[in-house]
Design a protein around this motif. Structure first.
Motif, PDB file in Angstrom:
ATOM      1  N   LEU A 299      -0.854   2.151  -7.211  1.00  0.00           N
ATOM      2  CA  LEU A 299      -2.316   2.184  -7.176  1.00  0.00           C
ATOM      3  C   LEU A 299      -2.857   1.732  -5.826  1.00  0.00           C
ATOM      4  O   LEU A 299      -3.897   2.195  -5.376  1.00  0.00           O
ATOM      5  CB  LEU A 299      -2.892   1.307  -8.285  1.00  0.00           C
ATOM      6  N   GLN A 300      -2.161   0.799  -5.193  1.00  0.00           N
ATOM      7  CA  GLN A 300      -2.437   0.459  -3.814  1.00  0.00           C
ATOM      8  C   GLN A 300      -1.186   0.839  -3.026  1.00  0.00           C
ATOM      9  O   GLN A 300      -0.074   0.541  -3.458  1.00  0.00           O
ATOM     10  CB  GLN A 300      -2.737  -1.036  -3.654  1.00  0.00           C
ATOM     11  N   PRO A 301      -1.346   1.515  -1.885  1.00  0.00           N
ATOM     12  CA  PRO A 301      -0.188   2.081  -1.182  1.00  0.00           C
ATOM     13  C   PRO A 301       0.918   1.062  -0.957  1.00  0.00           C
ATOM     14  O   PRO A 301       0.714   0.010  -0.366  1.00  0.00           O
ATOM     15  CB  PRO A 301      -0.796   2.544   0.151  1.00  0.00           C
ATOM     16  N   GLY A 302       2.105   1.396  -1.446  1.00  0.00           N
ATOM     17  CA  GLY A 302       3.261   0.555  -1.239  1.00  0.00           C
ATOM     18  C   GLY A 302       3.358  -0.645  -2.143  1.00  0.00           C
ATOM     19  O   GLY A 302       4.294  -1.425  -2.044  1.00  0.00           O
ATOM     20  N   LEU A 303       2.382  -0.829  -3.026  1.00  0.00           N
ATOM     21  CA  LEU A 303       2.381  -1.994  -3.909  1.00  0.00           C
ATOM     22  C   LEU A 303       2.577  -1.541  -5.346  1.00  0.00           C
ATOM     23  O   LEU A 303       1.729  -0.857  -5.908  1.00  0.00           O
ATOM     24  CB  LEU A 303       1.062  -2.777  -3.778  1.00  0.00           C
ATOM     25  N   GLY A 304       3.690  -1.907  -5.925  1.00  0.00           N
ATOM     26  CA  GLY A 304       3.937  -1.549  -7.310  1.00  0.00           C
ATOM     27  C   GLY A 304       4.607  -0.199  -7.455  1.00  0.00           C
ATOM     28  O   GLY A 304       4.863   0.529  -6.491  1.00  0.00           O
ATOM     29  N   ARG A 305       4.886   0.141  -8.717  1.00  0.00           N
ATOM     30  CA  ARG A 305       5.588   1.388  -9.022  1.00  0.00           C
ATOM     31  C   ARG A 305       4.631   2.580  -8.979  1.00  0.00           C
ATOM     32  O   ARG A 305       3.412   2.409  -9.069  1.00  0.00           O
ATOM     33  CB  ARG A 305       6.207   1.289 -10.414  1.00  0.00           C
ATOM     34  N   PRO A 306       5.172   3.814  -8.876  1.00  0.00           N
ATOM     35  CA  PRO A 306       4.318   5.003  -8.982  1.00  0.00           C
ATOM     36  C   PRO A 306       3.602   5.011 -10.333  1.00  0.00           C
ATOM     37  O   PRO A 306       4.193   4.665 -11.358  1.00  0.00           O
ATOM     38  CB  PRO A 306       5.311   6.162  -8.871  1.00  0.00           C
ATOM     39  N   VAL A 307       2.346   5.409 -10.330  1.00  0.00           N
ATOM     40  CA  VAL A 307       1.523   5.387 -11.539  1.00  0.00           C
ATOM     41  C   VAL A 307       1.144   6.809 -11.923  1.00  0.00           C
ATOM     42  O   VAL A 307       0.710   7.605 -11.076  1.00  0.00           O
ATOM     43  CB  VAL A 307       0.259   4.535 -11.333  1.00  0.00           C
ATOM     44  N   VAL A 308       1.318   7.117 -13.205  1.00  0.00           N
ATOM     45  CA  VAL A 308       1.014   8.449 -13.743  1.00  0.00           C
ATOM     46  C   VAL A 308      -0.012   8.303 -14.855  1.00  0.00           C
ATOM     47  O   VAL A 308       0.146   7.467 -15.748  1.00  0.00           O
ATOM     48  CB  VAL A 308       2.285   9.120 -14.307  1.00  0.00           C
ATOM     49  N   LEU A 309      -1.075   9.107 -14.798  1.00  0.00           N
ATOM     50  CA  LEU A 309      -2.020   9.228 -15.912  1.00  0.00           C
ATOM     51  C   LEU A 309      -1.784  10.588 -16.543  1.00  0.00           C
ATOM     52  O   LEU A 309      -2.050  11.623 -15.925  1.00  0.00           O
ATOM     53  CB  LEU A 309      -3.466   9.103 -15.424  1.00  0.00           C
ATOM     54  N   GLU A 310      -1.242  10.599 -17.753  1.00  0.00           N
ATOM     55  CA  GLU A 310      -0.878  11.845 -18.427  1.00  0.00           C
ATOM     56  C   GLU A 310      -1.483  11.810 -19.828  1.00  0.00           C
ATOM     57  O   GLU A 310      -1.076  11.044 -20.676  1.00  0.00           O
ATOM     58  CB  GLU A 310       0.642  11.949 -18.495  1.00  0.00           C
ATOM     59  N   LEU A 311      -2.481  12.654 -20.058  1.00  0.00           N
ATOM     60  CA  LEU A 311      -3.295  12.542 -21.265  1.00  0.00           C
ATOM     61  C   LEU A 311      -2.931  13.519 -22.361  1.00  0.00           C
ATOM     62  O   LEU A 311      -3.364  13.338 -23.500  1.00  0.00           O
ATOM     63  CB  LEU A 311      -4.782  12.731 -20.895  1.00  0.00           C
ATOM     64  N   ASP A 312      -2.161  14.539 -22.052  1.00  0.00           N
ATOM     65  CA  ASP A 312      -1.937  15.584 -23.047  1.00  0.00           C
ATOM     66  C   ASP A 312      -0.699  15.371 -23.902  1.00  0.00           C
ATOM     67  O   ASP A 312      -0.483  16.074 -24.881  1.00  0.00           O
ATOM     68  CB  ASP A 312      -1.859  16.950 -22.360  1.00  0.00           C
ATOM     69  N   LEU A 313       0.130  14.420 -23.521  1.00  0.00           N
ATOM     70  CA  LEU A 313       1.305  14.032 -24.304  1.00  0.00           C
ATOM     71  C   LEU A 313       2.288  15.178 -24.502  1.00  0.00           C
ATOM     72  O   LEU A 313       3.130  15.126 -25.382  1.00  0.00           O
ATOM     73  CB  LEU A 313       0.882  13.454 -25.660  1.00  0.00           C
ATOM     74  N   ASN A 314       2.183  16.238 -23.683  1.00  0.00           N
ATOM     75  CA  ASN A 314       3.183  17.306 -23.690  1.00  0.00           C
ATOM     76  C   ASN A 314       4.193  17.016 -22.589  1.00  0.00           C
ATOM     77  O   ASN A 314       4.503  17.847 -21.749  1.00  0.00           O
ATOM     78  CB  ASN A 314       2.516  18.674 -23.418  1.00  0.00           C
ATOM     79  N   SER A 315       4.709  15.805 -22.568  1.00  0.00           N
ATOM     80  CA  SER A 315       5.527  15.375 -21.444  1.00  0.00           C
ATOM     81  C   SER A 315       6.716  14.574 -21.937  1.00  0.00           C
ATOM     82  O   SER A 315       6.760  14.132 -23.089  1.00  0.00           O
ATOM     83  CB  SER A 315       4.683  14.533 -20.482  1.00  0.00           C
ATOM     84  N   ASP A 316       7.653  14.377 -21.034  1.00  0.00           N
ATOM     85  CA  ASP A 316       8.849  13.598 -21.337  1.00  0.00           C
ATOM     86  C   ASP A 316       8.606  12.160 -20.863  1.00  0.00           C
ATOM     87  O   ASP A 316       9.059  11.761 -19.786  1.00  0.00           O
ATOM     88  CB  ASP A 316      10.057  14.218 -20.645  1.00  0.00           C
ATOM     89  N   LEU A 317       7.877  11.389 -21.673  1.00  0.00           N
ATOM     90  CA  LEU A 317       7.521  10.022 -21.279  1.00  0.00           C
ATOM     91  C   LEU A 317       8.741   9.128 -21.090  1.00  0.00           C
ATOM     92  O   LEU A 317       8.806   8.373 -20.118  1.00  0.00           O
ATOM     93  CB  LEU A 317       6.557   9.416 -22.309  1.00  0.00           C
TER      94      LEU A 317
END
Length: 774
Positions: free
Chosen positions: A592-610
């Motif tokens: 969420l802030q460059p280089g700080l923390g893990r990659p963040v994904v917002l995925e709302l349709d739940l047609n994904s391999d969580l």
């Protein structure tokens, strides 16, 4: 040890600098506020790490001249020192790169001893709010004089003076400095040390390290690279330094590993940079003019570009003939469609460079075919993706532009030279979104790629929300062949709403056949020569889609809170196989802030391999409310707020703006049109939940928790205070039941006295935006 005032003076004099390999400023206001609070209370805020060196002027950031002599390069503590410099001086330091609003307009309340950023409605006319920068710049006396002139603050002037003096003595705070010294401490050693001590912060990539070493010898390299990136940005294509460096590496060394650049001197690098820029620009012209891929949204296979750059370099800088160019386009499109570079970029690039050296373009095609199990044929099922983040969305646009698709309204081909002043295109939903949602189709089906086509803005507006079985017949009559040019099934039975899924299946087959035909013609050299396609502007009009409005507001809210801009509608692929794991509404690859923390994904349709995404280290959110709540809590912790204090902005995780209608249709109406009490509103809120559950099939269990904790009125006020409509509002819009939202409930006449005029207008505006009478 050094006093803060001394450190700030060193920055002013140019003896404390920021090395070029450091990234920019990424803190947000809550982090700045938390730092000032900790310093005011005397809490520890950490030591600094500096590199004492006879610096080369090219290895530091900033535009000013750097003199000779020993300099201190700030390695660990950039965010803290930059924040304190900005607050104390009222301007950013010379080496600054970032958003300076994170540290401007900070205020200190002399009565409550708290820090907040300026809010006119709250602070205007209140003398207890002191401008912190004015205190540091103008001195204590001027602030005491102002406080003495107000009758409400004058009686407490002695205690206020003590507090302001305590705040100003932050400049005398001693910071411990660890120093790296010695002639043997070169850039590579220092960068390694930086990465070790900064493992929880902005870790440098291999590309950053390579650039750091190059910048030590060639001061203008980074600025030249940024100039090229800016030129491509102006042309509609967004790239980054790391990507451009891969192209340079391909040209200079023919290797994928950045370490290979260690043996490249500054002159050779400068030459490779110029050549890379020419190769990239030339290939952009090719894919834009030949395939119509003329803007960033539809640019496919970015990491295929270094392979193309390597080929052009080995081939004397250009393609031998049109057939060779088209075979490269064939490989490029297929490499993009099948996620060739979704995995370990360096490994795949190395393989393709070696293949290129042995077998040229034909070798690349053969290698890609083997990698795909012997099959580069597109099947109708491949077009089952949805949204503009699908890798087959650019292919639809490519077909539209390169195969002469025609506008339904005018019958003209969608080419700039034919359309004249109608060159702006829009994505058109063949079956209207609102109609599909009303008949219980889910978002992935509504936004299926096979439900998209491109039309002129004028035609899109004229069609509006008409059904295909209405406007298709009209198009057929006025412009024979126009439907076929857009790969529309011509069986009228498939144009009906009850055959929507059959329509999608039939159109997918038509699209696959067209794609295979076009790509085969590129491979075989049979695609006719044509004048280069001129760029056509594509405008995205999503104002009638509440989910898109919600995401846009979310991005605005998070960037205002100090988060990075995300990639929207972004495909997340499995690095091992290239398989699509999700099409994320928003994706922050560097945290969420460059280089700080893990990659963040917002995925709302739940047609994904969580599970697979979490296994790969992504932090996945499936709710806008949850992401907002997470950011609010994170910023709250960064600011050091006391337990139990409410977040300033955003919602708690899982909060929902679903309003809940009463158990029976008359439960809300029982108050009639007269004034209602808070208890009446509580009952109405709980009732909306039942109606949303039983009538709209939307279970808002988390909303009930919020209601139990805060009560009806406070819950409603929290939801209305957010700049972002909640997931519940979206869910009810998709079900055609905005009457069950908190916003609709708040606007009822009997509840008017419970809310401010601003809150009522917010509720009405949200409803009006989506055609609900309010």
């Amino acid at each position: 040890m050094s006093k803060l005032s001394t450190i700030l003076d060193q920055i002013d004099s140019g003896t404390m600098l920021l090395p070029e390999f450091q990234r920019g400023y990424v803190w947000n206001r809550d982090q700045v506020r938390g730092l000032m609070r900790s310093l005011y209370l005397g809490y520890p805020v950490g030591a600094l790490l500096v590199w004492e060196t006879e610096t080369n002027p090219g290895s530091v950031r900033g535009t000013g001249e750097v003199g000779n002599g020993v300099k201190l390069m700030l390695l660990d503590g950039q965010q803290r020192i930059t924040s304190l410099y900005g607050v104390a001086r009222g301007k950013p330091p010379a080496f600054f790169e970032g958003d300076q609003t994170a540290f401007t307009n900070l205020r200190f309340n002399v009565e409550e001893e708290t820090f907040e950023f300026f809010a006119p409605a709250k602070m205007k006319g209140d003398p207890t709010w002191i401008d912190v920068t004015a205190l540091f710049v103008g001195g204590l006396e001027a602030q005491i004089h102002k406080l003495s002139g107000h009758p409400e603050t004058a009686p407490k002037i002695v205690s206020y003076m003590t507090r302001l003096n305590r705040l100003r003595t932050i400049l005398d705070r001693q910071f411990h400095q660890e120093k790296i010294t010695g002639a043997d401490k070169g850039v590579d050693v220092v960068v390694d040390i930086f990465n070790r001590v900064n493992s929880g912060g902005t870790k440098l990539s291999k590309g950053d390290l390579a650039l750091a070493k190059i910048c030590a010898e060639a001061p203008d390299v980074r600025s030249r690279m940024r100039k090229h990136l800016s030129a491509w940005s102006s042309a509609g294509f967004q790239f980054n330094l790391d990507w451009l460096l891969r192209n340079v590496n391909a040209v200079a060394t023919g290797r994928a590993q950045f370490e290979s650049l260690d043996g490249v001197d500054s002159a050779a690098f400068a030459k490779a940079l110029t050549l890379s820029k020419n190769y990239v620009s030339g290939f952009l012209d090719v894919i834009s003019g030949r395939l119509g891929l003329d803007h960033d949204r539809v640019l496919m296979g970015r990491y295929a570009f270094p392979v193309v750059s390597r080929f052009l370099h080995l081939n004397g800088g250009s393609f031998t003939d049109a057939a060779e160019r088209d075979r490269m386009l064939y490989w490029y499109v297929h490499a993009a469609l099948w996620g060739r570079f979704a995995g370990s970029t360096e490994t795949v690039l190395s393989q393709d460079y070696e293949t290129l050296a042995r077998g040229g373009i034909d070798g690349l095609i053969a290698s890609l075919t083997r990698w795909r199990g012997g099959n580069l044929t597109i099947d109708g099922q491949d077009f089952e993706g949805f949204g503009r983040g699908s890798r087959f969305y650019p292919l639809l646009y490519l077909l539209t532009r390169a195969q002469g698709a025609r506008d339904f309204g005018s019958g003209l081909e969608l080419k700039a030279e034919m359309l004249g002043n109608l060159t702006s295109l829009q994505v058109h939903h063949i079956f209207p979104k609102a109609l599909l949602y009303k008949h219980d189709y889910k978002r992935p089906e509504v936004n299926a790629v096979a439900n998209f086509c491109f039309l002129t803005q004028q035609t899109n507006l004229a069609i509006g929300k008409r059904q295909p079985d209405d406007y298709f017949a009209e198009t057929q009559q006025k412009h024979p062949g126009a439907l076929e040019s857009q790969w529309i099934p011509t069986d009228p039975a498939l144009w009906r709403l009850d055959r929507y899924r059959d329509f999608l299946a039939a159109r997918r087959e038509l699209l696959a056949a067209a794609a295979n035909g076009l790509l085969t013609s590129l491979r075989d050299g049979t695609k006719p020569a044509a004048e280069p396609l001129q760029r056509v502007e594509v405008r995205e009009d999503d104002a009638d889609d509440v989910r898109n409005v919600q995401i846009k507001a979310l991005v605005g809210e998070l960037t205002a809170a100090g988060c990075a801009e995300p990639a929207l509608d972004s495909e997340i692929a499995d690095p091992a196989t290239g398989r699509v794991l999700a099409v994320a509404e928003a994706f922050w690859p560097d945290g969420l802030q460059p280089g700080l923390g893990r990659p963040v994904v917002l995925e709302l349709d739940l047609n994904s391999d969580l599970p697979r995404m979490e296994e790969l280290g992504y932090e996945v959110f499936t709710s806008v409310d949850a992401l907002l709540g997470y950011v609010a809590r994170r910023n709250e912790e960064a600011a050091g707020l006391a337990d139990g204090e409410e977040p300033a902005d955003g919602l708690e995780a899982g909060e929902s703006s679903i309003a809940v209608m009463p158990e029976s249709p008359t439960a809300v109406e029982q108050a009639g049109t007269g004034a209602a009490s808070g208890a009446d509103f509580d009952q109405a809120m709980r009732g909306i939940y039942e109606a949303a559950r039983t009538e709209a099939g939307h279970n808002a269990s988390l909303f009930l928790g919020m209601l139990a904790e805060h009560g009806g009125i406070t819950t409603a006020k929290k939801l209305l205070a957010s700049a972002v409509v909640s997931d519940g509002f979206v869910a009810l819009w998709e079900r055609g039941r905005l009457d069950l939202t908190v916003e609709a409930l708040v606007t009822r006449a009997e509840f008017a006295r419970l809310f401010t005029a601003e809150e009522m207008e917010t509720a009405r505006e949200r409803l009006r935006q989506f055609d609900y009478p309010a």
